[in-house]
Design an enzyme around this catalytic site. Sequence first.
Site, mmCIF file in Angstrom:
data_model
loop_
_atom_site.group_PDB
_atom_site.id
_atom_site.type_symbol
_atom_site.label_atom_id
_atom_site.label_comp_id
_atom_site.label_asym_id
_atom_site.label_seq_id
_atom_site.Cartn_x
_atom_site.Cartn_y
_atom_site.Cartn_z
ATOM 1 N N GLU A 134 -2.625 -1.757 -3.133
ATOM 2 C CA GLU A 134 -3.689 -0.950 -2.545
ATOM 3 C C GLU A 134 -3.310 0.518 -2.617
ATOM 4 O O GLU A 134 -2.125 0.858 -2.593
ATOM 5 C CB GLU A 134 -3.884 -1.301 -1.067
ATOM 6 C CG GLU A 134 -4.318 -2.703 -0.772
ATOM 7 C CD GLU A 134 -4.530 -2.929 0.716
ATOM 8 O OE1 GLU A 134 -5.106 -3.976 1.068
ATOM 9 O OE2 GLU A 134 -4.116 -2.071 1.517
ATOM 10 N N HIS A 136 0.862 -1.187 0.000
ATOM 11 C CA HIS A 136 0.000 0.000 0.000
ATOM 12 C C HIS A 136 0.896 1.234 0.000
ATOM 13 O O HIS A 136 1.164 1.832 1.042
ATOM 14 C CB HIS A 136 -0.910 -0.001 1.229
ATOM 15 C CG HIS A 136 -1.956 1.076 1.211
ATOM 16 N ND1 HIS A 136 -3.198 0.904 1.779
ATOM 17 C CD2 HIS A 136 -1.958 2.332 0.709
ATOM 18 C CE1 HIS A 136 -3.911 2.002 1.629
ATOM 19 N NE2 HIS A 136 -3.162 2.893 0.981
ATOM 20 N N HIS A 178 -7.972 -5.618 7.643
ATOM 21 C CA HIS A 178 -7.749 -4.574 8.644
ATOM 22 C C HIS A 178 -8.030 -5.127 10.038
ATOM 23 O O HIS A 178 -9.158 -5.390 10.411
ATOM 24 C CB HIS A 178 -8.585 -3.315 8.405
ATOM 25 C CG HIS A 178 -7.936 -2.088 8.998
ATOM 26 N ND1 HIS A 178 -7.111 -1.259 8.267
ATOM 27 C CD2 HIS A 178 -7.948 -1.584 10.237
ATOM 28 C CE1 HIS A 178 -6.669 -0.288 9.023
ATOM 29 N NE2 HIS A 178 -7.156 -0.466 10.240
#
Length: 238
Positions: free
Chosen positions: A70, A43, A191
Site C-alpha cells: 500500500e 504500507h 481500516h
Amino acid sequence: MARLSVNINKIATLRNSRGGDNPNLIQVAKDCERFGAQGITVHPRPDERHIRYNDVFELKQVVKTEFNIEGNCEEQKFVNLVLANKPEQVTLVPDILGQLTSNHGWDTIANQHYLQKIIKVFKDEGIRVSIFVDPVVEMVKAAATTGTDRIELYTEAYATQYHQNKEQAIAPYVKAAEVAHELGLGINAGHDLDLNNLKYFAQNIPALDEVSIGHALITDALYYGLENTIQMYLRQLV
C-alpha cells in the site's frame, strides 16, 4: 470466504523503537503465513517510520501467499519500489507527506485522469491494482473507469458507528459493494476492522474478496498470541 491479509507495519514500528532487528519482521511475516494468513500487507511511508524500503525487498523474497504493498503513488519513490518488487497487488492510497494514518479515499472523479495513468503503469507490469475509496456510490462508479481491478473500502466510518447502530453503519458499504460488484470490480476492505465488527461486515458485504488488518490484529496478539489471533480473525470471515 474473504481472504485475510495481515498488515505488519506495527511489527516494524516496535522493531524501530529500539533499533536492531527485534522483533524480526521477516520471521513475523513467515509466521503469519504459517499461522494461516492468506496475505501480507505493508504500507511504507517516505519517512520509513515503520516499514523501511529495504524491508520490502526482503519480504518479496520470502512471502509465499499474496504480497500487497500500500502507499501513496504520488511519491515516485513508492512507484519505483512497487515496480522493482512486482507484488501480487498494489493498493493506492491518497496520503499526504507525513500523514499519521490513511483517513480518506480517492476522489475518483477529480483524479480520474491521474488514476487512469498511474494504474496503467502498474497493470502494464502485471500487478493487480486496488484503490482506496470511501463508500460513496459516485466514487465507486468513477473508480470503475480508472482501469483499477479492485477497490478497497475505507472502513473507519463503519467501525466508528458500529456499536451505536450497526445496520446504519453498514448500509452505505452494502450499497457501494453492490455497485462495485455490478461494475465488475473486486472488493477489498480495511481500516479499524477488528474482532468485534469484522464478522458482521463480512456477512453483509457481497462478493468481499479481502480484508487487510494490522493495528487491531497486532494489538489483540499481545493478549491472545499471534497464532491464536490470526485464527480468531479467520473465523470471523467464515
